[in-house]
Scaffold this active site. Structure first.
Site, short mmCIF file in Angstrom:
data_model
loop_
_atom_site.label_atom_id
_atom_site.label_comp_id
_atom_site.label_asym_id
_atom_site.label_seq_id
_atom_site.Cartn_x
_atom_site.Cartn_y
_atom_site.Cartn_z
N SER A 119 0.80 -1.23 0.00
CA SER A 119 0.00 0.00 0.00
C SER A 119 0.83 1.28 0.00
O SER A 119 0.27 2.36 -0.21
CB SER A 119 -0.96 0.01 1.19
OG SER A 119 -2.07 -0.80 0.89
N LYS A 128 0.43 3.83 -2.76
CA LYS A 128 -0.58 4.89 -2.77
C LYS A 128 0.02 6.27 -2.53
O LYS A 128 -0.60 7.28 -2.86
CB LYS A 128 -1.66 4.59 -1.74
CG LYS A 128 -2.47 3.37 -2.10
CD LYS A 128 -3.43 2.97 -0.99
CE LYS A 128 -4.19 1.73 -1.41
NZ LYS A 128 -4.23 0.72 -0.38
N SER A 185 -6.89 3.67 3.17
CA SER A 185 -6.21 2.75 2.26
C SER A 185 -7.15 2.07 1.27
O SER A 185 -7.01 0.89 0.95
CB SER A 185 -5.43 1.70 3.07
OG SER A 185 -4.48 1.06 2.25
#
Length: 195
Positions: free
Chosen positions: A64, A67, A122
């Site tokens: 993640s 991102k 997220s």
């Protein structure tokens, strides 16, 4: 000297003593710190001076943390109050079980709200929706991600998706992530979201 001033002075002395003890015990330790991760890097943000590194140039799967790069590209290419219409194609490629914001096709949401669910919660669907809005397609946005990474100075990174889906061709290093984070933290809007 008034009692209040004596108390402030006493607190300052105590804080100074603790700081000196901490500084001596940890900042000048002869042994490197024990870091559980396989790769790490610590840089001084203003100068870029490397204070500590461990396997910092080995390629790793960023998950993640991808991102972060997605967000800065969106921030640099949109106004936060722009409205985005959720496209079904942006949602259809998210594997089952991944974190989503449950965005609905046809729904209109501001860039600011999408960035919030991207960075704070997220949400993988938000990454793809924003990518399609900025790039016109997810593939074009991924091309923008790789171009931005090179522009920032990343030497060992390649991105194949907007949110961190595991893929052997989706990788970065601790050094490159530090460069990306340092770059992003110069942006007031980005800092506001991650604060």
């Amino acid at each position: 000297m008034k009692l209040q001033n004596k108390i402030k002075y006493f607190k300052l002395v105590i804080v100074t003593i603790i700081a000196v003890l901490f500084f001596n015990n940890y900042c000048f330790a002869e042994n490197e710190p024990e870091i559980g991760s396989e790769s790490a890097i610590l840089i001084e943000a203003n100068s870029g001076k490397i204070l500590y590194k461990k396997n910092s140039d080995e390629k790793r799967f960023p998950a993640s943390l991808t991102k972060i790069l997605t967000a800065i590209i969106v921030i640099e290419n949109c106004n936060l109050d722009d409205k985005v219409t959720v496209n079904y194609n942006a949602l259809s490629t998210i594997p089952s079980g991944y974190t989503i914001a449950e965005l609905q096709p046809g729904e209109e949401i501001s860039v600011e709200n999408l960035l919030d669910v991207l960075l704070v919660h997220s949400a993988n669907d938000a990454a793809n929706v924003l990518a399609m809005h900025v790039g016109g397609s997810i593939d074009r946005f991924i091309s923008m991600m790789n171009s931005k990474a090179k522009e920032i100075g990343c030497k060992n990174s390649n991105f194949t998706n907007t949110y961190g889906l595991q893929d052997e061709n989706h990788y970065t290093t601790a050094t490159d992530l530090a460069l990306i984070a340092k770059y992003c933290m110069k942006n007031n809007d980005f800092r506001s979201f991650v604060s």
